[in-house]
Scaffold this active site. Structure first.
Site, PDB file in Angstrom:
ATOM      1  N   HIS A  61     -38.711  27.912 -24.640  1.00  0.00           N
ATOM      2  CA  HIS A  61     -37.775  26.878 -23.959  1.00  0.00           C
ATOM      3  C   HIS A  61     -38.488  26.470 -22.512  1.00  0.00           C
ATOM      4  O   HIS A  61     -38.001  25.796 -22.002  1.00  0.00           O
ATOM      5  CB  HIS A  61     -36.493  27.357 -23.698  1.00  0.00           C
ATOM      6  CG  HIS A  61     -35.418  26.297 -23.577  1.00  0.00           C
ATOM      7  ND1 HIS A  61     -35.249  25.345 -24.307  1.00  0.00           N
ATOM      8  CD2 HIS A  61     -34.627  26.031 -22.499  1.00  0.00           C
ATOM      9  CE1 HIS A  61     -34.061  24.583 -23.884  1.00  0.00           C
ATOM     10  NE2 HIS A  61     -33.976  25.116 -22.679  1.00  0.00           N
TER      11      HIS A  61
ATOM     12  N   SER B 100     -33.694  20.081 -22.285  1.00  0.00           N
ATOM     13  CA  SER B 100     -32.697  20.952 -22.466  1.00  0.00           C
ATOM     14  C   SER B 100     -31.329  20.018 -21.913  1.00  0.00           C
ATOM     15  O   SER B 100     -30.789  18.990 -22.872  1.00  0.00           O
ATOM     16  CB  SER B 100     -32.633  22.246 -21.330  1.00  0.00           C
ATOM     17  OG  SER B 100     -31.885  23.214 -21.899  1.00  0.00           O
TER      18      SER B 100
ATOM     19  N   ASP C 257     -38.171  28.728 -29.551  1.00  0.00           N
ATOM     20  CA  ASP C 257     -37.119  28.486 -28.268  1.00  0.00           C
ATOM     21  C   ASP C 257     -36.027  29.704 -28.511  1.00  0.00           C
ATOM     22  O   ASP C 257     -35.371  29.828 -29.579  1.00  0.00           O
ATOM     23  CB  ASP C 257     -36.563  27.278 -28.704  1.00  0.00           C
ATOM     24  CG  ASP C 257     -35.814  26.781 -27.282  1.00  0.00           C
ATOM     25  OD1 ASP C 257     -34.841  27.781 -26.822  1.00  0.00           O
ATOM     26  OD2 ASP C 257     -35.889  25.922 -26.797  1.00  0.00           O
TER      27      ASP C 257
END
Length: 277
Positions: A254, A146, A222
């Site tokens: 995610h 991320s 996600d």
């Protein structure tokens, strides 16, 4: 440097340490996993940069990377994601301030005094690690998740020759074009969009690329994919004809369940590059 803890893991040692960071002007905490081979000589190193709200601990305990690193004789470094301490500026929002350093050097108040995470990861921490641990700093690779994927990609492309390979799990690919980026870059760097572009992996891919292999895993389910914008990085890589693999993983979100599911692949990918010669 102070030892917080050291535990035997997969034949090696998982340690947690603190030190006074010159760049961030505060005490920082980080983790290092050393495989058994480090008892006998220096070993290659894989950096793992974590995402929003994380500390050094998230990937260290959730990603399952140590087992695969031990198999390949690779050290792991888990830096924190931001400066910490009572005197360090913060924000009520989860995506700004502590836990959200975004791997940039802040130029704006109130962040400038401590939020120098680019220098911390690029210069400060590596210089100490090479003195304190048996690491072969000529064989480095980098990955992240991320916000940490954003950091891994931008560091790799901006520091040519430093890393032999780069990978990322669901990285923030186009921070200049999404709310995960515009908010943080404007807060830390001000209104100069040229400064923002230096921390956008899609822009850097077009301008510089990376002299080595790139692997991206992205969960197709996600919940933040519209903020991550993987299509911008893929388009830039295709236009540049960069050596690049993007895998859209059906059904994955995610979370660290996603990260841990593909960690073996990423460590093996980096091992191939780290041991190429």
């Amino acid at each position: 440097m102070e030892i917080v803890s050291e535990n035997k893991a997969f034949g090696g040692t998982q340690g947690v340490y603190t030190h006074l960071s010159h760049s961030c002007s505060c005490e920082m905490t980080f983790g290092v996993f050393l495989p058994e081979e480090a008892k006998y000589g220096s070993v290659p190193v894989l950096w793992y940069l974590s995402g929003l709200t994380c500390t050094h601990e998230n990937a260290m305990v959730k990603a399952g990377a140590q087992a695969w690193a031990a198999e390949h004789g690779i050290a792991l470094v888990f830096p924190d994601t931001s400066p910490r301490g009572e005197k360090v500026a913060d924000d009520d929002a989860y995506d700004l301030g502590k836990g959200a350093g975004f791997y940039v050097n802040a130029t704006q108040n109130p962040w400038v005094d401590h939020f120098q995470m680019w220098d911390y990861v690029a210069e400060d921490l590596p210089s100490m690690l090479q003195e304190k641990f048996p690491l072969d700093m000529s064989r480095q690779a980098i990955t992240g998740h991320s916000m940490g994927g954003h950091g891994a990609l931008t560091l790799a492309m901006s520091l040519p020759g430093r890393f032999r390979s780069v990978s990322a799990f669901a990285p923030i690919c186009n921070p200049t074009g999404a709310d995960w980026g515009k908010k943080q870059l404007s807060a830390y760097l001000g209104d100069d969009t040229d400064a923002w572009a230096k921390h956008d992996s899609s822009v850097l891919m077009l301008e510089k690329g990376f002299d080595g292999p790139v692997l991206i895993d992205q969960g197709a389910d996600d919940q933040f994919i519209d903020l991550l914008r993987p299509e911008t990085l893929a388009a830039a890589a295709a236009k540049r004809r960069q050596e690049f693999t993007l895998r859209m993983q059906k059904g994955y979100d995610h979370s660290y369940f996603f990260v841990s599911s593909f960690m073996e692949d990423h460590v093996a990918f980096h091992a191939d590059a780290l041991y190429a010669d």
